[in-house]
Write a protein that holds these residues in place. Sequence first.
Motif, PDB file in Angstrom:
ATOM      1  N   ASP A 128      -1.714   2.384  22.954  1.00  0.00           N
ATOM      2  CA  ASP A 128      -1.948   2.751  21.560  1.00  0.00           C
ATOM      3  C   ASP A 128      -0.812   3.639  21.065  1.00  0.00           C
ATOM      4  OD1 ASP A 128      -3.626   2.646  19.260  1.00  0.00           O
ATOM      5  OD2 ASP A 128      -4.356   4.659  19.698  1.00  0.00           O
ATOM      6  N   SER A 176      -2.540  -0.867  18.352  1.00  0.00           N
ATOM      7  CA  SER A 176      -3.116  -0.918  19.688  1.00  0.00           C
ATOM      8  C   SER A 176      -2.721  -2.248  20.307  1.00  0.00           C
ATOM      9  CB  SER A 176      -4.639  -0.804  19.629  1.00  0.00           C
ATOM     10  OG  SER A 176      -5.016   0.445  19.132  1.00  0.00           O
ATOM     11  N   TYR A 233      -3.804  13.233  12.798  1.00  0.00           N
ATOM     12  CA  TYR A 233      -3.919  14.239  11.749  1.00  0.00           C
ATOM     13  C   TYR A 233      -4.859  15.328  12.240  1.00  0.00           C
ATOM     14  CZ  TYR A 233      -8.437  12.125  10.605  1.00  0.00           C
ATOM     15  OH  TYR A 233      -9.730  11.668  10.658  1.00  0.00           O
ATOM     16  N   ARG A 252       0.181   5.643  17.804  1.00  0.00           N
ATOM     17  CA  ARG A 252      -0.606   6.043  16.644  1.00  0.00           C
ATOM     18  C   ARG A 252      -0.182   7.384  16.089  1.00  0.00           C
ATOM     19  NH1 ARG A 252      -4.219   3.497  14.542  1.00  0.00           N
ATOM     20  NH2 ARG A 252      -4.178   2.080  16.306  1.00  0.00           N
ATOM     21  N   GLU A 253      -0.395   7.543  14.761  1.00  0.00           N
ATOM     22  CA  GLU A 253      -0.246   8.836  14.098  1.00  0.00           C
ATOM     23  C   GLU A 253      -1.565   9.582  14.183  1.00  0.00           C
ATOM     24  OE1 GLU A 253       1.247   8.639  10.126  1.00  0.00           O
ATOM     25  OE2 GLU A 253       3.246   8.093  10.804  1.00  0.00           O
ATOM     26  N   ARG A 275       2.761  11.956  16.230  1.00  0.00           N
ATOM     27  CA  ARG A 275       2.757  10.584  16.737  1.00  0.00           C
ATOM     28  C   ARG A 275       2.772  10.610  18.249  1.00  0.00           C
ATOM     29  NH1 ARG A 275       7.282   8.372  12.709  1.00  0.00           N
ATOM     30  NH2 ARG A 275       5.951   8.200  10.893  1.00  0.00           N
ATOM     31  N   GLY A 326      -5.314   8.621  13.389  1.00  0.00           N
ATOM     32  CA  GLY A 326      -5.316   8.108  12.026  1.00  0.00           C
ATOM     33  C   GLY A 326      -5.344   6.585  12.006  1.00  0.00           C
ATOM     34  N   LYS A 327      -5.306   6.036  10.791  1.00  0.00           N
ATOM     35  CA  LYS A 327      -5.321   4.587  10.620  1.00  0.00           C
ATOM     36  C   LYS A 327      -3.974   3.958  10.959  1.00  0.00           C
ATOM     37  CE  LYS A 327      -8.777   4.523   6.939  1.00  0.00           C
ATOM     38  NZ  LYS A 327      -9.024   4.168   5.546  1.00  0.00           N
ATOM     39  N   LYS A 328      -2.897   4.726  10.760  1.00  0.00           N
ATOM     40  CA  LYS A 328      -1.559   4.194  10.996  1.00  0.00           C
ATOM     41  C   LYS A 328      -1.268   4.136  12.486  1.00  0.00           C
ATOM     42  CE  LYS A 328       1.426   5.309   7.212  1.00  0.00           C
ATOM     43  NZ  LYS A 328       2.493   6.210   6.807  1.00  0.00           N
ATOM     44  N   ASP A 341       0.948   3.823   1.902  1.00  0.00           N
ATOM     45  CA  ASP A 341       1.449   4.250   3.198  1.00  0.00           C
ATOM     46  C   ASP A 341       2.530   3.324   3.754  1.00  0.00           C
ATOM     47  OD1 ASP A 341      -0.152   2.125   3.837  1.00  0.00           O
ATOM     48  OD2 ASP A 341      -1.443   3.232   5.212  1.00  0.00           O
ATOM     49  N   GLU A 342       2.704   2.110   3.205  1.00  0.00           N
ATOM     50  CA  GLU A 342       3.776   1.238   3.633  1.00  0.00           C
ATOM     51  C   GLU A 342       5.115   1.667   3.058  1.00  0.00           C
ATOM     52  OE1 GLU A 342       2.652  -2.698   2.591  1.00  0.00           O
ATOM     53  OE2 GLU A 342       1.159  -2.840   4.161  1.00  0.00           O
ATOM     54  N   ARG A 354       0.853  -1.175   0.000  1.00  0.00           N
ATOM     55  CA  ARG A 354       0.000   0.000   0.000  1.00  0.00           C
ATOM     56  C   ARG A 354       0.894   1.232   0.000  1.00  0.00           C
ATOM     57  NH1 ARG A 354      -3.714  -0.709   5.118  1.00  0.00           N
ATOM     58  NH2 ARG A 354      -1.718  -0.087   5.920  1.00  0.00           N
TER      59      ARG A 354
END
Length: 105
Positions: free
Chosen positions: A62, A81, A67, A64-65, A48, A76-78, A10-11, A8
């Motif tokens: 968790d 958890s 936004y 996490r990034e 982050r 965000g999704k990135k 984002d990877e 993807r």
Amino acid sequence: MSSWRGKRKDEDESVADAHAPPKKTAKRDSSSDDSSEDIVVCEISKNRRVTVRNWNGKVIVDIREFYVKDGKQLPGKKGISLPMDQWNVLRSHVEEIDNVVNETA
């Protein structure tokens, strides 16, 4: 014929701020109404952070990034958890991880 398989987008993105010094705080995150129980433990970089929260009756760590949307910082999704059992496994390997990082740096 085009295939959707593969990485993807984002990877492929690099971690530009991986070496930023962490900012430690211990505050409640009031950026969203449903996350009033989140405790921000550490800001790894500008977008982050590490939070500890209670989700479905379980304590979660968790990482996490975030936004910004409409002036609010939102998760965000990135991210990941970790329930307590997985957090304890990671925590028990910190010294080993640190040793490998120092050997490859």
